[in-house]
Scaffold this motif. Structure first.
Motif, PDB file in Angstrom:
ATOM      1  N   ILE A   3       5.521 -18.640   0.113  1.00 20.59           N
ATOM      2  CA  ILE A   3       4.997 -17.795   0.611  1.00 20.59           C
ATOM      3  C   ILE A   3       4.766 -16.938  -0.965  1.00 20.59           C
ATOM      4  CG2 ILE A   3       5.339 -15.681   1.649  1.00 20.59           C
ATOM      5  CD1 ILE A   3       5.476 -17.003   3.863  1.00 20.59           C
ATOM      6  N   ASP A   4       3.905 -16.084  -1.362  1.00 18.37           N
ATOM      7  CA  ASP A   4       3.537 -15.700  -2.471  1.00 18.37           C
ATOM      8  C   ASP A   4       2.598 -14.395  -2.091  1.00 18.37           C
ATOM      9  OD1 ASP A   4       3.684 -13.543  -4.537  1.00 18.37           O
ATOM     10  OD2 ASP A   4       4.447 -15.177  -6.497  1.00 18.37           O
ATOM     11  N   VAL A   5       3.267 -13.164  -2.212  1.00 20.51           N
ATOM     12  CA  VAL A   5       2.057 -11.994  -0.751  1.00 20.51           C
ATOM     13  C   VAL A   5       2.794 -11.154  -1.646  1.00 20.51           C
ATOM     14  CG1 VAL A   5       1.178 -11.053   1.392  1.00 20.51           C
ATOM     15  CG2 VAL A   5       1.845 -13.085   0.912  1.00 20.51           C
ATOM     16  N   THR A   6       1.577 -10.179  -2.481  1.00 18.97           N
ATOM     17  CA  THR A   6       1.308  -8.843  -2.700  1.00 18.97           C
ATOM     18  C   THR A   6       0.088  -8.081  -1.930  1.00 18.97           C
ATOM     19  OG1 THR A   6       2.473  -9.538  -4.819  1.00 18.97           O
ATOM     20  CG2 THR A   6       1.258  -7.736  -5.194  1.00 18.97           C
ATOM     21  N   VAL A   7       0.859  -7.247  -2.177  1.00 19.81           N
ATOM     22  CA  VAL A   7      -0.428  -5.920  -1.753  1.00 19.81           C
ATOM     23  C   VAL A   7      -0.105  -4.625  -1.597  1.00 19.81           C
ATOM     24  CG1 VAL A   7      -0.309  -4.978   0.982  1.00 19.81           C
ATOM     25  CG2 VAL A   7      -0.172  -6.890   1.026  1.00 19.81           C
ATOM     26  N   ARG A   8      -1.472  -3.464  -2.295  1.00 18.59           N
ATOM     27  CA  ARG A   8      -1.013  -2.625  -2.652  1.00 18.59           C
ATOM     28  C   ARG A   8      -1.425  -1.606  -1.793  1.00 18.59           C
ATOM     29  NH1 ARG A   8      -1.450  -6.497  -7.109  1.00 18.59           N
ATOM     30  NH2 ARG A   8       0.609  -6.502  -8.278  1.00 18.59           N
ATOM     31  N   ARG A   9      -1.537  -0.402  -2.549  1.00 11.13           N
ATOM     32  CA  ARG A   9      -2.241   1.092  -1.526  1.00 11.13           C
ATOM     33  C   ARG A   9      -1.548   2.152  -2.269  1.00 11.13           C
ATOM     34  NH1 ARG A   9      -3.798   1.589   4.120  1.00 11.13           N
ATOM     35  NH2 ARG A   9      -4.077   3.836   4.179  1.00 11.13           N
ATOM     36  N   VAL A  10      -2.957   2.788  -2.830  1.00 11.52           N
ATOM     37  CA  VAL A  10      -2.360   4.346  -3.509  1.00 11.52           C
ATOM     38  C   VAL A  10      -2.456   5.149  -1.901  1.00 11.52           C
ATOM     39  CG1 VAL A  10      -3.863   6.015  -4.136  1.00 11.52           C
ATOM     40  CG2 VAL A  10      -4.578   3.161  -4.924  1.00 11.52           C
ATOM     41  N   ILE A  11      -1.379   5.720  -2.833  1.00 13.17           N
ATOM     42  CA  ILE A  11      -0.835   6.995  -1.384  1.00 13.17           C
ATOM     43  C   ILE A  11      -0.922   8.099  -2.057  1.00 13.17           C
ATOM     44  CG2 ILE A  11       1.249   7.965   0.060  1.00 13.17           C
ATOM     45  CD1 ILE A  11       2.005   4.691   0.303  1.00 13.17           C
ATOM     46  N   PRO A  12      -2.115   9.137  -1.579  1.00 15.99           N
ATOM     47  CA  PRO A  12      -1.488  10.480  -2.349  1.00 15.99           C
ATOM     48  C   PRO A  12      -0.661  11.814  -1.969  1.00 15.99           C
ATOM     49  CG  PRO A  12      -2.956  10.716  -0.049  1.00 15.99           C
ATOM     50  CD  PRO A  12      -2.432   8.924  -0.051  1.00 15.99           C
ATOM     51  N   ARG A 128      -0.844 -15.553   5.097  1.00 11.74           N
ATOM     52  CA  ARG A 128      -1.580 -14.645   6.087  1.00 11.74           C
ATOM     53  C   ARG A 128      -0.984 -13.378   6.936  1.00 11.74           C
ATOM     54  NH1 ARG A 128      -4.496 -19.228   6.704  1.00 11.74           N
ATOM     55  NH2 ARG A 128      -4.490 -19.725   8.923  1.00 11.74           N
ATOM     56  N   LEU A 129      -0.002 -13.964   7.620  1.00  7.06           N
ATOM     57  CA  LEU A 129       0.928 -13.224   8.567  1.00  7.06           C
ATOM     58  C   LEU A 129       1.909 -12.352   8.110  1.00  7.06           C
ATOM     59  CD1 LEU A 129       1.893 -15.283  11.112  1.00  7.06           C
ATOM     60  CD2 LEU A 129       0.477 -13.339  11.857  1.00  7.06           C
ATOM     61  N   VAL A 130       2.034 -12.541   7.269  1.00  5.53           N
ATOM     62  CA  VAL A 130       3.091 -11.937   5.740  1.00  5.53           C
ATOM     63  C   VAL A 130       2.263 -10.731   5.297  1.00  5.53           C
ATOM     64  CG1 VAL A 130       4.733 -11.188   3.876  1.00  5.53           C
ATOM     65  CG2 VAL A 130       4.689 -12.978   5.971  1.00  5.53           C
ATOM     66  N   ARG A 131       0.929 -11.209   4.377  1.00  7.54           N
ATOM     67  CA  ARG A 131       0.139 -10.273   4.440  1.00  7.54           C
ATOM     68  C   ARG A 131      -0.567  -9.216   5.280  1.00  7.54           C
ATOM     69  NH1 ARG A 131      -2.437 -10.117  -0.271  1.00  7.54           N
ATOM     70  NH2 ARG A 131      -1.854 -12.556  -0.297  1.00  7.54           N
ATOM     71  N   THR A 132      -0.229  -9.350   6.375  1.00 11.83           N
ATOM     72  CA  THR A 132      -1.319  -8.156   7.669  1.00 11.83           C
ATOM     73  C   THR A 132      -0.047  -7.001   7.686  1.00 11.83           C
ATOM     74  OG1 THR A 132      -2.800 -10.096   8.565  1.00 11.83           O
ATOM     75  CG2 THR A 132      -1.653  -7.610   9.622  1.00 11.83           C
ATOM     76  N   ASN A 133       1.207  -8.027   7.273  1.00 10.54           N
ATOM     77  CA  ASN A 133       2.449  -6.774   8.099  1.00 10.54           C
ATOM     78  C   ASN A 133       2.667  -6.098   6.749  1.00 10.54           C
ATOM     79  OD1 ASN A 133       2.741  -8.341  10.678  1.00 10.54           O
ATOM     80  ND2 ASN A 133       4.877  -8.954  10.354  1.00 10.54           N
ATOM     81  N   LEU A 134       2.820  -6.686   5.846  1.00 13.19           N
ATOM     82  CA  LEU A 134       2.500  -5.625   4.706  1.00 13.19           C
ATOM     83  C   LEU A 134       1.504  -5.091   4.780  1.00 13.19           C
ATOM     84  CD1 LEU A 134       3.259  -7.987   1.929  1.00 13.19           C
ATOM     85  CD2 LEU A 134       4.986  -6.663   3.144  1.00 13.19           C
ATOM     86  N   THR A 135       0.277  -4.883   5.128  1.00  8.76           N
ATOM     87  CA  THR A 135      -0.633  -3.523   4.349  1.00  8.76           C
ATOM     88  C   THR A 135       0.114  -3.414   5.586  1.00  8.76           C
ATOM     89  OG1 THR A 135      -2.179  -5.757   3.820  1.00  8.76           O
ATOM     90  CG2 THR A 135      -3.051  -3.752   4.953  1.00  8.76           C
ATOM     91  N   LYS A 136       0.333  -3.488   6.863  1.00 13.61           N
ATOM     92  CA  LYS A 136       0.728  -2.655   8.262  1.00 13.61           C
ATOM     93  C   LYS A 136       2.197  -1.280   7.034  1.00 13.61           C
ATOM     94  CE  LYS A 136      -1.062  -5.163  11.288  1.00 13.61           C
ATOM     95  NZ  LYS A 136      -0.328  -5.945  13.158  1.00 13.61           N
TER      96      LYS A 136
END
Length: 152
Positions: A3-12, A128-136
């Motif tokens: 598994i190699d999953v990266t998730v990013r988000r802009v936090i203000p 997919r499950l890891v991506r969902t969890n990281l997004t959350k």
């Protein structure tokens, strides 16, 4: 690694604020999916949290309890926290990165690892499950920090 999953988000919020909260193991259970407890079980050589420190986490993934130990491999606040598993059911490498962004902080989490051998066939589902969890996780991190800012 499977598994190699990266998730990013802009936090203000500024990177120093986001990283100070996210890199503090005492907050792990507040914003990280599935984690019930986190404990500093080995301090860094100079004491406290830093390179060489180990955090033992108890998590639940697919209703199964997982106990694992992450050792800090790199710690460069407010930019980087890199940890590798040294105990647990599977190899894992977790990296948190916080970068300046015009709207605050670009927060990223990368998880590498996962099952090998006969379980490798489950890697796409697990990814997919890891991506969902990281997004959350990043969503919850933003909410937690926004709530704290609003209440301050």
């Amino acid at each position: 690694m499977a598994i190699d999953v990266t998730v990013r988000r802009v936090i203000p919020l500024p990177p120093e604020r986001v990283a100070a909260y996210a890199m503090d193991w005492r907050h792990d259970a507040e914003w990280t999916q599935g984690i019930r407890t986190a404990e500093l079980t080995r301090p860094a050589e100079g004491g406290g949290f830093g390179v060489g420190a180990e955090v033992t986490r108890t998590a639940y993934f697919l209703t199964r309890r997982i106990d694992y130990v992450l050792r800090v491999a790199a710690y460069e606040p407010p930019r980087l926290l890199d940890m590798i598993s040294v105990g647990g059911p599977m190899p894992m490498h977790v990296t948190y990165v916080f970068e300046r962004h015009p709207r605050g902080t670009l927060a990223g989490i990368r998880v590498r690892g996962g099952p090998g051998g006969p379980y490798r066939v489950a890697a796409p589902l697990l990814a997919r499950l890891v991506r969902t969890n990281l997004t959350k996780d990043l969503r919850d991190l933003e909410r937690r920090l926004s709530d704290r800012e609003g209440g301050a």
